[in-house]
Design a protein around this motif. Structure first.
Motif, PDB file in Angstrom:
ATOM      1  N   VAL A 140      26.170  24.550  52.777  1.00  0.00           N
ATOM      2  CA  VAL A 140      25.933  23.997  51.447  1.00  0.00           C
ATOM      3  C   VAL A 140      26.475  22.567  51.418  1.00  0.00           C
ATOM      4  O   VAL A 140      27.660  22.342  51.646  1.00  0.00           O
ATOM      5  N   LEU A 141      25.579  21.623  51.136  1.00  0.00           N
ATOM      6  CA  LEU A 141      25.929  20.208  51.237  1.00  0.00           C
ATOM      7  C   LEU A 141      25.972  19.477  49.906  1.00  0.00           C
ATOM      8  O   LEU A 141      26.548  18.395  49.820  1.00  0.00           O
ATOM      9  N   THR A 142      25.334  20.048  48.874  1.00  0.00           N
ATOM     10  CA  THR A 142      25.202  19.338  47.599  1.00  0.00           C
ATOM     11  C   THR A 142      25.558  20.225  46.404  1.00  0.00           C
ATOM     12  O   THR A 142      25.557  21.459  46.503  1.00  0.00           O
ATOM     13  N   VAL A 143      25.816  19.578  45.291  1.00  0.00           N
ATOM     14  CA  VAL A 143      26.098  20.296  44.048  1.00  0.00           C
ATOM     15  C   VAL A 143      24.889  21.125  43.626  1.00  0.00           C
ATOM     16  O   VAL A 143      25.035  22.262  43.151  1.00  0.00           O
ATOM     17  N   ASP A 202      24.719  25.198  42.815  1.00  0.00           N
ATOM     18  CA  ASP A 202      24.149  25.820  41.614  1.00  0.00           C
ATOM     19  C   ASP A 202      23.087  26.855  41.974  1.00  0.00           C
ATOM     20  O   ASP A 202      23.046  27.951  41.401  1.00  0.00           O
ATOM     21  N   ARG A 203      22.232  26.505  42.919  1.00  0.00           N
ATOM     22  CA  ARG A 203      21.163  27.426  43.326  1.00  0.00           C
ATOM     23  C   ARG A 203      21.719  28.656  44.022  1.00  0.00           C
ATOM     24  O   ARG A 203      21.250  29.784  43.805  1.00  0.00           O
ATOM     25  N   ALA A 204      22.716  28.453  44.867  1.00  0.00           N
ATOM     26  CA  ALA A 204      23.312  29.577  45.593  1.00  0.00           C
ATOM     27  C   ALA A 204      23.978  30.549  44.629  1.00  0.00           C
ATOM     28  O   ALA A 204      23.813  31.774  44.736  1.00  0.00           O
ATOM     29  N   VAL A 205      24.736  30.015  43.677  1.00  0.00           N
ATOM     30  CA  VAL A 205      25.431  30.860  42.710  1.00  0.00           C
ATOM     31  C   VAL A 205      24.420  31.588  41.819  1.00  0.00           C
ATOM     32  O   VAL A 205      24.579  32.778  41.524  1.00  0.00           O
ATOM     33  N   GLY A 227      23.146  34.584  43.386  1.00  0.00           N
ATOM     34  CA  GLY A 227      24.072  35.700  43.539  1.00  0.00           C
ATOM     35  C   GLY A 227      25.134  35.539  44.605  1.00  0.00           C
ATOM     36  O   GLY A 227      25.870  36.491  44.908  1.00  0.00           O
ATOM     37  N   ALA A 228      25.249  34.343  45.201  1.00  0.00           N
ATOM     38  CA  ALA A 228      26.264  34.123  46.236  1.00  0.00           C
ATOM     39  C   ALA A 228      27.663  34.248  45.635  1.00  0.00           C
ATOM     40  O   ALA A 228      27.942  33.689  44.576  1.00  0.00           O
ATOM     41  N   SER A 229      28.527  34.984  46.301  1.00  0.00           N
ATOM     42  CA  SER A 229      29.902  35.169  45.832  1.00  0.00           C
ATOM     43  C   SER A 229      30.857  34.146  46.431  1.00  0.00           C
ATOM     44  O   SER A 229      31.995  34.017  45.990  1.00  0.00           O
ATOM     45  N   TYR A 230      30.397  33.457  47.476  1.00  0.00           N
ATOM     46  CA  TYR A 230      31.214  32.399  48.054  1.00  0.00           C
ATOM     47  C   TYR A 230      30.302  31.346  48.678  1.00  0.00           C
ATOM     48  O   TYR A 230      29.119  31.598  48.948  1.00  0.00           O
ATOM     49  N   VAL A 231      30.852  30.160  48.858  1.00  0.00           N
ATOM     50  CA  VAL A 231      30.087  29.028  49.370  1.00  0.00           C
ATOM     51  C   VAL A 231      30.846  28.415  50.544  1.00  0.00           C
ATOM     52  O   VAL A 231      32.064  28.225  50.474  1.00  0.00           O
ATOM     53  N   VAL A 232      30.113  28.112  51.610  1.00  0.00           N
ATOM     54  CA  VAL A 232      30.715  27.535  52.809  1.00  0.00           C
ATOM     55  C   VAL A 232      30.040  26.200  53.110  1.00  0.00           C
ATOM     56  O   VAL A 232      28.814  26.096  53.080  1.00  0.00           O
ATOM     57  N   SER A 233      30.862  25.187  53.382  1.00  0.00           N
ATOM     58  CA  SER A 233      30.333  23.868  53.728  1.00  0.00           C
ATOM     59  C   SER A 233      30.801  23.483  55.126  1.00  0.00           C
ATOM     60  O   SER A 233      31.925  23.825  55.509  1.00  0.00           O
ATOM     61  N   VAL A 245      31.238  19.228  45.925  1.00  0.00           N
ATOM     62  CA  VAL A 245      30.874  20.619  46.202  1.00  0.00           C
ATOM     63  C   VAL A 245      32.035  21.546  45.847  1.00  0.00           C
ATOM     64  O   VAL A 245      31.856  22.579  45.186  1.00  0.00           O
ATOM     65  N   VAL A 246      33.243  21.196  46.275  1.00  0.00           N
ATOM     66  CA  VAL A 246      34.411  22.033  45.988  1.00  0.00           C
ATOM     67  C   VAL A 246      34.628  22.168  44.485  1.00  0.00           C
ATOM     68  O   VAL A 246      34.820  23.275  43.960  1.00  0.00           O
ATOM     69  N   GLU A 247      34.566  21.048  43.777  1.00  0.00           N
ATOM     70  CA  GLU A 247      34.822  21.094  42.336  1.00  0.00           C
ATOM     71  C   GLU A 247      33.768  21.902  41.583  1.00  0.00           C
ATOM     72  O   GLU A 247      34.085  22.614  40.634  1.00  0.00           O
ATOM     73  N   ARG A 248      32.504  21.822  42.033  1.00  0.00           N
ATOM     74  CA  ARG A 248      31.464  22.606  41.376  1.00  0.00           C
ATOM     75  C   ARG A 248      31.682  24.101  41.620  1.00  0.00           C
ATOM     76  O   ARG A 248      31.487  24.921  40.725  1.00  0.00           O
ATOM     77  N   CYS A 249      32.085  24.453  42.825  1.00  0.00           N
ATOM     78  CA  CYS A 249      32.369  25.860  43.130  1.00  0.00           C
ATOM     79  C   CYS A 249      33.509  26.375  42.256  1.00  0.00           C
ATOM     80  O   CYS A 249      33.448  27.493  41.721  1.00  0.00           O
ATOM     81  N   LEU A 250      34.535  25.562  42.097  1.00  0.00           N
ATOM     82  CA  LEU A 250      35.670  25.965  41.268  1.00  0.00           C
ATOM     83  C   LEU A 250      35.242  26.120  39.811  1.00  0.00           C
ATOM     84  O   LEU A 250      35.716  27.019  39.107  1.00  0.00           O
TER      85      LEU A 250
END
Length: 216
Positions: free
Chosen positions: A72-75, A79-82, A85-91, A98-103
């Motif tokens: 995952v490279l972009t905000v 958004d699309r991954a979450v 239904g993604a429960s976690y995101v890996v970059s 990216v980190v701040e959007r996940c948080l």
């Protein structure tokens, strides 16, 4: 969706994260079934293919697999991954956005960090579990052990260049939370729908983690 704390606990319990490339979402359910059958109900679905989003949606909807989005490279991808239904995101690297959007979404995030500067930057963003990628060409287990010395509370998830032959080198390190790998979920077997073979490879990988004390 799992909370970030639950996700990290689950990843630590399983010790392995299958890194999956899915070319056709039609294979997603069979793949998820193979992971469950092999005893490793976890998947990091890479966002490198057009089928990634739909595959995450299918796998997450089952309810018996912990599904995350990788590469995952972009905000927008967050958004699309979450939403899928993604429960976690890996970059692969460390992106503040990216980190701040996940948080903001409340999902666990594992940004890539292979230098002391990157690890420190992750900590400043409130992240203490990082992806060490590409592990094999970034110094391997020795580099992780060296980084862990000044960063005592950081947990690493090494990925890249890891397989049955060197898995134990990483799992032997107390700072390694889990290991990412694709050897147990070969892209060609997934594409061919040979899920019995995938399940067998997954079961072998699980057996390797269980026997790590013997291998070290």
């Amino acid at each position: 969706m799992e909370t970030a704390m639950n996700v990290h606990a689950a990843l630590g319990a399983h010790r392995l994260v299958p890194v999956v490339v899915v070319d056709d979402a039609g294979a997603a359910d069979g793949l998820a079934g193979a992971l469950v059958a092999g005893g490793l109900p976890v998947a990091e679905v890479t966002f490198r293919t057009a089928a990634a989003e739909a595959s995450i949606r299918v796998m997450a909807a089952r309810g018996d697999v912990l599904v995350g989005a990788g590469t995952v490279l972009t905000v927008d991808q967050v958004d699309r991954a979450v939403a899928a239904g993604a429960s976690y995101v890996v970059s692969p690297g460390l992106s503040r956005d990216v980190v701040e959007r996940c948080l903001e979404h409340g999902v666990a995030v594992l940004p890539g960090a292979v230098t002391a500067t990157e690890v420190q930057a992750a900590l400043e963003l409130g992240v203490s579990t990082v992806k060490f990628f590409p592990a094999g060409t970034s110094g391997g287990a020795k580099a992780i052990a060296a980084l862990a010395a000044p960063f005592g509370g950081v947990r690493f998830v090494p990925t890249g260049g890891i397989g049955p032959a060197n898995l134990h080198e990483y799992l032997a390190l107390p700072c390694v939370h889990a290991v990412g790998g694709s050897w147990m979920v070969p892209r060609d077997l997934v594409s061919a729908g040979e899920f019995d073979k995938v399940a067998a490879l997954v079961a072998e990988a699980v057996a390797l983690t269980a026997g790590k004390e013997v291998l070290v």
